[in-house]
Design a protein around this motif. Structure first.
Motif, PDB file in Angstrom:
ATOM      1  N   GLY A 227       0.815  -1.212   0.000  1.00 48.18           N
ATOM      2  CA  GLY A 227       0.000   0.000   0.000  1.00 48.18           C
ATOM      3  C   GLY A 227       0.848   1.260   0.000  1.00 48.18           C
ATOM      4  O   GLY A 227       2.082   1.219   0.002  1.00 48.18           O
ATOM      5  N   ARG A 228       0.150   2.383  -0.003  1.00 49.11           N
ATOM      6  CA  ARG A 228       0.808   3.696  -0.046  1.00 49.11           C
ATOM      7  C   ARG A 228       0.056   4.629   0.886  1.00 49.11           C
ATOM      8  O   ARG A 228      -1.165   4.778   0.761  1.00 49.11           O
ATOM      9  CB  ARG A 228       0.783   4.233  -1.485  1.00 49.11           C
ATOM     10  N   VAL A 229       0.763   5.249   1.835  1.00 46.31           N
ATOM     11  CA  VAL A 229       0.127   6.190   2.753  1.00 46.31           C
ATOM     12  C   VAL A 229       1.028   7.415   2.926  1.00 46.31           C
ATOM     13  O   VAL A 229       2.231   7.370   2.645  1.00 46.31           O
ATOM     14  CB  VAL A 229      -0.150   5.565   4.140  1.00 46.31           C
ATOM     15  N   THR A 230       0.411   8.495   3.401  1.00 47.24           N
ATOM     16  CA  THR A 230       1.146   9.721   3.697  1.00 47.24           C
ATOM     17  C   THR A 230       1.396   9.805   5.194  1.00 47.24           C
ATOM     18  O   THR A 230       0.515   9.526   6.001  1.00 47.24           O
ATOM     19  CB  THR A 230       0.344  10.954   3.239  1.00 47.24           C
ATOM     20  N   ILE A 231       2.612  10.163   5.552  1.00 50.31           N
ATOM     21  CA  ILE A 231       2.946  10.427   6.953  1.00 50.31           C
ATOM     22  C   ILE A 231       3.600  11.799   7.026  1.00 50.31           C
ATOM     23  O   ILE A 231       4.100  12.315   6.028  1.00 50.31           O
ATOM     24  CB  ILE A 231       3.874   9.346   7.548  1.00 50.31           C
ATOM     25  N   THR A 232       3.577  12.391   8.223  1.00 49.01           N
ATOM     26  CA  THR A 232       4.128  13.725   8.380  1.00 49.01           C
ATOM     27  C   THR A 232       4.998  13.783   9.626  1.00 49.01           C
ATOM     28  O   THR A 232       4.834  12.980  10.549  1.00 49.01           O
ATOM     29  CB  THR A 232       2.997  14.777   8.450  1.00 49.01           C
ATOM     30  N   ALA A 233       5.935  14.726   9.649  1.00 48.80           N
ATOM     31  CA  ALA A 233       6.870  14.810  10.768  1.00 48.80           C
ATOM     32  C   ALA A 233       7.491  16.190  10.830  1.00 48.80           C
ATOM     33  O   ALA A 233       7.571  16.905   9.824  1.00 48.80           O
ATOM     34  CB  ALA A 233       7.976  13.768  10.637  1.00 48.80           C
ATOM     35  N   ASP A 234       7.931  16.545  12.035  1.00 50.54           N
ATOM     36  CA  ASP A 234       8.720  17.766  12.176  1.00 50.54           C
ATOM     37  C   ASP A 234      10.057  17.570  11.463  1.00 50.54           C
ATOM     38  O   ASP A 234      10.659  16.498  11.512  1.00 50.54           O
ATOM     39  CB  ASP A 234       8.967  18.068  13.657  1.00 50.54           C
TER      40      ASP A 234
END
Length: 323
Positions: free
Chosen positions: A43-50
């Motif tokens: 699968g493909r997902v978006t993640i975010t981070a500082d």
């Protein structure tokens, strides 16, 4: 006498109904067997981070993608407040941050029926950088507090008779985790009136400090803590990392730098926790990455980066006695 045509019509109708029912059931079975949109292995997902966590997170998710080739993470590096907001509005599955969510942010989870369960994954630190020509390599928490409260404005006030210039505080971004951490640590409500320069990224903080002898830079330690990374070696040239003491009148051995052993034992006064917060409500790719960090070799990747994993990977060594 039985009407044969009538019986044939009934039989034909029932056969049509049976075929229609079989077709519908077949379609439902195919749909039910269809591969889910994402799982722990595809699968493909978006993640975010500082952005201060980028060197660590880059290595973690890339190691996961190498282990599971059918997975892909679209990573957005943003100032911490924006990274949290990006995930809260359902534009990302996970957020990697250095604080727990506020009560207001947690309300968003509650309103959507999502369980708020922050996972502590590592111990990080905010490193204080100075130009290599600067002789002031040691500082106390009281002195840092004085700088941010405006009572200490020049390097000469820190004991350097040969370096009397004004101190320029250099951060990556006004909404970054680095500045937020320092403000919380020293009980600051704002930084108005201070000599602060916003460089735009942790890497640019490093570049600014290299070029300005009067600068005091604040970055996430993973940018300079991986001794095996070529980028770390390149960025560290022309810099000094300050030793920080918690005691107001410290001996030389009371100063600690933000490197692995002192992060592990919480001796470095500016250490902080790194969390991953998930809005995933099924066993998907986000859960796979979290489990990889918490229960698998992902913690070894974090350790390699120079941080300290919340749950170190258990490496067993079996010694056999030869007879």
């Amino acid at each position: 006498m039985v009407d044969i045509d009538f019986i044939v019509d009934i039989f034909s109708t029932k056969m049509k109904m049976f075929r229609a029912s079989f077709f519908i059931l077949s379609v439902l079975w195919i749909v039910s067997c269809k591969r889910p949109e994402d799982s722990t292995s595809h699968g493909r997902v978006t993640i975010t981070a500082d952005e201060s966590l980028q060197p660590m997170l880059d290595q973690v998710y890339q190691a996961y993608e190498h282990t599971f080739p059918e997975t892909h993470f679209d990573v957005r590096y943003l100032p911490e407040h924006q990274a949290a907001a990006f995930m809260l509005k359902d534009s990302a599955r996970l957020a990697f941050v250095t604080r727990e969510f506020t009560a207001e942010e947690q309300k968003v989870f509650k309103s959507k029926g999502i369980k708020y369960n922050p996972q502590h994954i590592a111990t990080d630190g905010v490193a204080l950088l100075i130009n290599r020509s600067n002789p002031d390599t040691l500082i106390t928490l009281d002195q840092i507090s004085g700088i941010f409260k405006g009572t200490i404005k020049r390097w000469g006030q820190l004991g350097s008779a040969n370096h009397a210039e004004d101190i320029v505080l250099v951060f990556d971004n006004a909404n970054s985790s680095n500045l937020n951490f320092i403000m919380k640590k020293f009980g600051l409500s704002d930084v108005k009136g201070l000599n602060i320069f916003s460089a735009g990224s942790n890497k640019k903080v490093i570049e600014y400090v290299k070029q300005h002898p009067n600068a005091l830079g604040f970055i996430g330690v993973s940018w300079i803590s991986d001794g095996e990374a070529p980028l770390t070696a390149e960025l560290s040239q022309g810099l000094r990392v300050m030793g920080v003491a918690e005691k107001p009148n410290p001996a030389k051995e009371d100063y600690y730098q933000p490197f692995q052993d002192d992060l592990k034992w919480r001796r470095y006064p500016l250490h902080r926790k790194v969390y991953v917060i998930s809005r995933e409500m099924h066993s998907g790719l986000g859960s796979g990455l979290v489990n990889y960090i918490m229960r698998d070799v992902g913690s070894l990747v974090i350790e390699k980066c120079g941080l300290w994993p919340a749950k170190p990977f258990n490496r067993e060594v079996i010694l056999k006695k030869e007879i």
